[in-house]
Design a protein around this motif. Structure first.
Motif, short mmCIF file in Angstrom:
data_model
loop_
_atom_site.label_atom_id
_atom_site.label_comp_id
_atom_site.label_asym_id
_atom_site.label_seq_id
_atom_site.Cartn_x
_atom_site.Cartn_y
_atom_site.Cartn_z
N VAL A 127 0.86 -1.20 0.00
CA VAL A 127 0.00 0.00 0.00
C VAL A 127 0.89 1.24 0.00
O VAL A 127 0.69 2.18 -0.76
CB VAL A 127 -0.92 0.03 1.25
N ARG A 128 1.86 1.22 0.87
CA ARG A 128 2.72 2.37 1.12
C ARG A 128 3.51 2.76 -0.14
O ARG A 128 3.68 3.94 -0.44
CB ARG A 128 3.66 1.97 2.24
N ARG A 129 3.94 1.73 -0.89
CA ARG A 129 4.72 2.09 -2.08
C ARG A 129 3.84 2.37 -3.29
O ARG A 129 4.33 2.65 -4.36
CB ARG A 129 5.80 1.05 -2.37
N ASN A 130 2.53 2.33 -3.06
CA ASN A 130 1.56 2.60 -4.15
C ASN A 130 1.88 1.80 -5.41
O ASN A 130 1.92 2.33 -6.53
CB ASN A 130 1.48 4.11 -4.45
N LEU A 131 2.10 0.54 -5.20
CA LEU A 131 2.38 -0.41 -6.28
C LEU A 131 1.18 -0.43 -7.23
O LEU A 131 0.04 -0.55 -6.77
CB LEU A 131 2.60 -1.79 -5.65
N ASN A 132 1.44 -0.32 -8.52
CA ASN A 132 0.33 -0.26 -9.48
C ASN A 132 -0.28 -1.65 -9.69
O ASN A 132 0.15 -2.41 -10.55
CB ASN A 132 0.83 0.31 -10.80
N MET A 133 -1.25 -1.96 -8.88
CA MET A 133 -1.91 -3.27 -9.00
C MET A 133 -3.31 -3.23 -8.39
O MET A 133 -3.63 -2.31 -7.64
CB MET A 133 -1.09 -4.36 -8.28
N LEU A 180 -2.68 4.10 5.86
CA LEU A 180 -1.34 3.98 5.27
C LEU A 180 -1.17 4.82 4.01
O LEU A 180 -0.15 4.75 3.35
CB LEU A 180 -1.06 2.50 4.93
N GLY A 181 -2.20 5.56 3.65
CA GLY A 181 -2.08 6.42 2.47
C GLY A 181 -2.51 5.75 1.18
O GLY A 181 -2.12 6.17 0.09
N GLY A 182 -3.31 4.71 1.29
CA GLY A 182 -3.81 4.02 0.09
C GLY A 182 -4.56 4.99 -0.83
O GLY A 182 -5.24 5.90 -0.36
N THR A 183 -4.41 4.78 -2.16
CA THR A 183 -4.98 5.74 -3.11
C THR A 183 -6.31 5.28 -3.70
O THR A 183 -6.99 6.02 -4.40
CB THR A 183 -3.99 6.02 -4.25
N PHE A 184 -6.68 4.03 -3.48
CA PHE A 184 -7.96 3.51 -4.00
C PHE A 184 -8.39 2.46 -3.00
O PHE A 184 -7.78 1.39 -2.90
CB PHE A 184 -7.74 2.91 -5.39
N VAL A 185 -9.42 2.76 -2.22
CA VAL A 185 -9.83 1.83 -1.18
C VAL A 185 -11.33 1.56 -1.32
O VAL A 185 -12.13 2.51 -1.35
CB VAL A 185 -9.54 2.39 0.23
N ALA A 186 -11.69 0.30 -1.44
CA ALA A 186 -13.10 -0.03 -1.64
C ALA A 186 -13.45 -1.27 -0.86
O ALA A 186 -12.59 -2.07 -0.47
CB ALA A 186 -13.36 -0.26 -3.12
N ASN A 207 -4.27 4.04 -11.42
CA ASN A 207 -2.81 4.08 -11.49
C ASN A 207 -2.26 4.11 -10.06
O ASN A 207 -2.12 5.18 -9.47
CB ASN A 207 -2.37 5.32 -12.27
N GLY A 208 -1.99 2.97 -9.52
CA GLY A 208 -1.52 2.88 -8.15
C GLY A 208 -2.13 1.67 -7.49
O GLY A 208 -2.71 0.80 -8.17
N PHE A 209 -2.03 1.61 -6.17
CA PHE A 209 -2.50 0.43 -5.44
C PHE A 209 -4.01 0.53 -5.22
O PHE A 209 -4.49 1.44 -4.55
CB PHE A 209 -1.77 0.34 -4.10
N LEU A 307 -16.93 2.52 -3.17
CA LEU A 307 -15.59 3.10 -3.35
C LEU A 307 -15.43 4.14 -2.24
O LEU A 307 -16.04 5.20 -2.28
CB LEU A 307 -15.46 3.73 -4.74
N LEU A 308 -14.59 3.84 -1.25
CA LEU A 308 -14.59 4.65 -0.03
C LEU A 308 -13.51 5.73 -0.05
O LEU A 308 -13.60 6.70 0.70
CB LEU A 308 -14.42 3.72 1.19
N TYR A 309 -12.51 5.57 -0.86
CA TYR A 309 -11.50 6.63 -0.97
C TYR A 309 -10.78 6.49 -2.30
O TYR A 309 -10.45 5.39 -2.74
CB TYR A 309 -10.49 6.54 0.18
N ILE A 310 -10.53 7.61 -2.96
CA ILE A 310 -9.75 7.56 -4.20
C ILE A 310 -8.94 8.84 -4.34
O ILE A 310 -9.41 9.94 -4.04
CB ILE A 310 -10.64 7.31 -5.45
N ASP A 311 -7.71 8.65 -4.78
CA ASP A 311 -6.84 9.80 -5.06
C ASP A 311 -5.98 9.44 -6.26
O ASP A 311 -5.07 8.62 -6.18
CB ASP A 311 -5.97 10.09 -3.83
#
Lengths: 351, 606
Positions: A127-133, A180-186, A207-209, A307-311
């Protein structure tokens, strides 16, 4: 588990996608999970999503660890790449795969045991490294493969099939990813494909985790009356907060919405997510408020989904590390490995 | 929509399209399974129960079951149902102890049956075991009617027919050959308790056209075939024209080739889509190098020096509408001459009742067709019944058999003074096919194999004699493959809405996407929300009662289902089950037992 393989029948009414493929081309081998397992529905939603997005199966890598959930990559996209890692170590393998070939579409399938117990550290760092997956947790609150012991996501007070009560606090992957700063959490539910499929599609294109925590009932060990992760309980306390519709690039937005009701988020590839508030007091843009909302509803026994958070603005792993745009496996060998002299020069810089 | 009613017979019977399509409702999937198990004798007896002549029909049936076969929904060709029937007949063992027998003690009732064809024989088959004395009259000196005279022996060997007809006659039928009935009034005087007319449609249609009466080389199809069957006609000219393109035309052209013709043309007014002949009969004729000439309408017979030399035809043109029907017909004005030595007219056939006097109580309509009750087959004169082609005009053997069954019930009721229209309803029995975990009492795996092709006698060999049967029958390997093509449509998917936990397992596994869970709505909305589009609006849609957790409904499009049973295998709560449906069809013997029971009850009461 079933006695025969699914017959390969292409009937007249079967749709084809932009690549001319049918949904059969996105399926995998026959599932060996229990009949009625939520994971099979998640598999089916994944198949449907990749089919609808017209993703060439060979451009996907599917990764998993250990557990019932981690068996499922065998049941979709037979023509994709795959890696079944040791328990809880799938994020490392995914990081390596993404580093070597950034053009692969990565989908990791994990479970509550694989991600929240043995693999918790690996999960947090991915999550932290915002791995694109796209990272899907098939969450059922028990260790199904070892006969139904409580997992780290079991709620306080929930009962096991044989009657013992769980008294330890659950780990919620959604709250954790947000913190943890996740950019797409659902979060979603295996029994609600209408919600799940657009989330998977958006997650593939993010584009990101992208984390989707999918409540996926264990029909054998955790679908009884005193369970908080059964089909019936989930249906009863399911609380959708934000509905997401996925619209591919260049496609018209067909659904009619009232003005001001919908927020559009454009993804890197030009596709859009149309977000519709279902719960009025949900705030999508504020991590702190979102976490509070999820916690307060969890105390009431409600499961906040959607979709609870997106950045979209945060850089992914490659951007953070300023790597080359060319996938490493496409680079000529002399560039990828410039030789002893280049190494010497590099080392000189640190002296 | 309201939940679908699956009680009663209609729903599950209709899912078994072949059985629904068969006039006699032969239990096709069950006999195919019996063949698959090598139980040929059992398969034969199951067939015989409904269609009486499995060996004959396995070679000659019009096969209404095959166009109905569900297999065509997933690929081009149906299961070779008809020829599998022949497999059962060819490989059966001794059945002598399993055939119906007539009781020694007769019931004192005598029935006259006019015509020794399939309809009368079926009536005798059903009534002899009840103690009736059956007297069959026929004008010819051989038994079998149309099956003997009109179906050439290279399609139906005499031995096959003799054997199956023999099963019925051996019960003690009083068969009177070469005994034409020339007066119904006289027959009525003979004191029979009931009379059944199964005299067929023996009159071949003629054509009125210049030159028709000037040559003896113009033949009427069914009469010519009869004359060949009895050995009266043994040769024909080198060039033959057949007028008409029904199944009789196919028999005529192929028979001509065996009597010395070298150039045979079948002349058709319309185009191939409108031919009356079955596709497979057309294919067999074309394999023998018969040419089918389309869009030619006969104009005149050309006679030179009192000898037939050919025929002229008018060329036709047709316009089709968007549904493929003929919208307009035109004569182009162009003519064509075809030389020939013989012409055979195969234009259809009619019933003929010159021997039924008018005014004795049997009414005929304006087309001289007897007025009958469509259920009981009784004419306007009580006690006189019609069946087979004699009833509603020319159909086929399997219809005649069904008429025979129904007429037999009527005759038995008539003789026992019970109301003819109080008949037992059909029933459906359901029985779970589950044998264990993932084990079913049928072969549920889908076999993608294509239809097996019937092997034929070599093209040179087959013309050497008239009675060389062309079709060789399926080999063991072919049978093994063909039986697995059957989709077991009688293994019904039965749903129990109260057990469903809506886990979607069945929906995800269904290989043809025929299942959907969706909020209930009106029919149109529901049909639009299905997972796979509706391809056959005529097919049944199953809608369940409201499901427990969300009040949505389970919807199944029966059209697409391949009965693989995966929904039932994947269901964690056994809300789906595969259940074998068996149709219960009442025959004369069942009705007689029911009537006897009623009679007893009435007597007791009072």
């Amino acid at each position: 588990m079933t006695s025969i393989t699914k017959p390969q029948i292409i009937h007249e009414g079967m749709a084809r996608n932009a690549l001319g493929l049918t949904i059969r081309d996105y399926e995998g081998r026959m599932s060996t999970l229990c009949a009625g397992c939520g994971h099979d529905s998640v598999t089916s939603a994944i198949v449907q999503s990749f089919f609808e997005l017209s993703v060439p199966p060979h451009s996907v890598a599917k990764l998993s660890g250990i557990g019932c959930s981690s068996k499922t990559p065998a049941y979709f996209l037979s023509a994709a790449h795959g890696f079944n890692a040791v328990h809880g170590r799938m994020p490392s393998i995914a990081t390596g795969a993404n580093a070597a070939n950034r053009e692969l579409s990565l989908i990791g399938i994990s479970g509550d045991g694989d991600s929240l117990s043995i693999g918790l550290g690996q999960f947090a760092h991915a999550v932290r490294r915002n791995l694109n997956m796209l990272y899907i947790i098939e969450n059922n609150g028990v260790y199904g493969l070892t006969k139904g012991q409580f997992s780290a996501s079991a709620d306080v007070g929930t009962k096991a099939k044989k009657g013992e009560v769980n008294e330890q606090q659950p780990i919620d992957p959604v709250q954790m990813a947000m913190a943890l700063g996740g950019t797409f959490v659902a979060r979603s539910f295996s029994g609600d494909k209408e919600q799940l499929i657009p989330l998977i599609k958006a997650g593939i294109r993010h584009n990101g985790f992208a984390l989707i925590d999918v409540l996926s009932p264990c029909v054998t060990f955790n679908d009884h009356e005193d369970s908080t992760k059964s089909y019936a309980y989930t249906r009863q306390f399911f609380h959708p907060a934000m509905h997401a519709d996925f619209v591919p690039p260049a496609e018209e937005i067909k659904t009619a919405y009232d003005e001001g009701e919908v927020m559009t988020i454009e993804l890197h590839d030009g596709s859009r997510i149309l977000l519709r508030k279902i719960s009025k007091d949900y705030s999508l843009n504020n991590r702190g408020a979102a976490i509070d909302y999820i916690r307060s509803h969890h105390r009431k026994g409600e499961i906040v989904t959607g979709l609870l958070y997106i950045d979209e603005s945060e850089p992914d792993m490659h951007a953070i590390n300023q790597t080359t745009k060319t996938p490493l496996n496409d680079l000529p060998f002399d560039k990828l490995c410039p030789g002893g002299e280049a190494l010497e020069t590099l080392q000189q810089r640190f002296r | 929509m309201d939940p679908t009613k699956t009680e009663g017979t209609e729903y599950f019977h209709q899912v078994v399209d072949c059985q629904w399509g068969c006039p006699a409702h032969t239990d096709v999937p069950e006999y195919i399974r019996l063949i698959a198990q090598g139980r040929f004798t059992d398969a034969y007896m199951l067939n015989r129960e409904s269609n009486v002549f499995p060996g004959i029909l396995g070679r000659t049936c019009d096969r209404p079951c095959e166009p109905a076969c569900r297999r065509t929904r997933v690929e081009d060709k149906p299961v070779a149902i008809c020829r599998l029937k022949r497999v059962a007949a060819d490989n059966r063992g001794d059945i002598s102890d399993r055939l119906p027998t007539a009781p020694k003690q007769k019931n004192g009732k005598r029935i006259a049956l006019v015509g020794a064809g399939c309809a009368s024989l079926t009536v005798a088959n059903d009534l002899m075991p009840l103690g009736y004395e059956c007297v069959i009259y026929d004008a010819l000196d051989e038994v079998g009617g149309l099956m003997r005279t009109n179906i050439p022996s290279f399609r139906l060997p005499a031995s096959v027919m003799d054997e199956e007809v023999g099963y019925i006659l051996d019960m003690g039928v009083d068969l009177r050959l070469s005994s034409p009935i020339e007066s119904m009034a006289e027959l009525l005087k003979e004191g029979y308790n009931a009379i059944f007319v199964g005299s067929g449609a023996p009159k071949g249609k003629d054509i009125d056209m210049p030159g028709r009466d000037e040559s003896d080389r113009i033949h009427i199809g069914i009469q010519w075939l009869e004359s060949v069957a009895f050995g009266h006609t043994e040769k024909i000219g080198k060039k033959v024209l057949i007028i008409g393109v029904g199944n009789t035309a196919m028999d005529c052209c192929r028979t001509s080739l065996r009597l010395g013709a070298r150039d045979v043309k079948v002349m058709a007014r319309k185009t191939r889509d409108f031919f009356k002949a079955s596709d497979w009969e057309l294919e067999d004729a074309e394999e023998e190098q018969v040419e089918i000439v389309v869009k030619h309408s006969p104009k005149e017979f050309v006679i030179e020096d009192g000898k037939l030399v050919g025929m002229t035809f008018e060329k036709m043109e047709y316009d089709l509408d968007e549904k493929g029907r003929i919208a307009d017909t035109r004569v182009t004005g162009e003519e064509a001459f075809f030389p020939c030595d013989d012409v055979i007219l195969a234009l259809g056939q009619d019933t003929a009742f010159p021997w039924v006097e008018r005014g004795i109580g049997i009414n005929f309509d304006k087309w001289s067709v007897p007025v009958l009750d469509e259920v009981t087959f009784e004419s306007t004169l009580p006690g006189v019944f019609f069946g087979g082609d004699a009833a509603f005009g020319p159909k086929n053997i399997i219809w005649a058999v069904e008429h025979g069954h129904q007429a037999a019930i009527s005759i038995d009721k008539y003789c026992n003074e019970r109301p003819l229209d109080e008949r037992l309803p059909r029933g459906v029995n359901l029985q779970s096919a589950k044998m264990g975990i993932h084990e079913w009492s049928y072969s549920n795996d889908y076999d993608p194999a294509g239809r097996r092709i019937m092997p034929h006698v070599d093209l040179k060999e087959r013309f050497k004699k008239l009675n060389i049967e062309v079709e060789l029958g399926f080999s063991v390997e072919q049978v093994v493959t063909e039986v697995e093509r059957c989709l077991n449509c009688d293994l019904q998917t039965v749903f129990f809405a109260d057990l469903c936990i809506e886990c979607d397992a069945c929906i995800d596994i269904c290989p043809v996407d025929c299942l959907t869970i969706t909020p209930n709505a009106d029919e149109d909305t529901l049909k639009k929300s299905l997972k796979a589009p509706i391809l056959e609006p005529s097919q049944l849609l199953y809608v369940s009662a409201a499901l427990k957790q969300t009040s949505r409904v389970m919807v199944k499009d029966e059209n697409l289902c391949v009965h693989c049973g995966l929904c039932a295998e994947r269901c964690p709560t056994a809300a789906w089950d595969m259940q074998k449906s068996s149709l219960v069809i009442p025959y004369a013997i069942d009705e007689a037992r029911e009537d006897a029971a009623k009679c007893q009850a009435e007597r007791k009461a009072g």
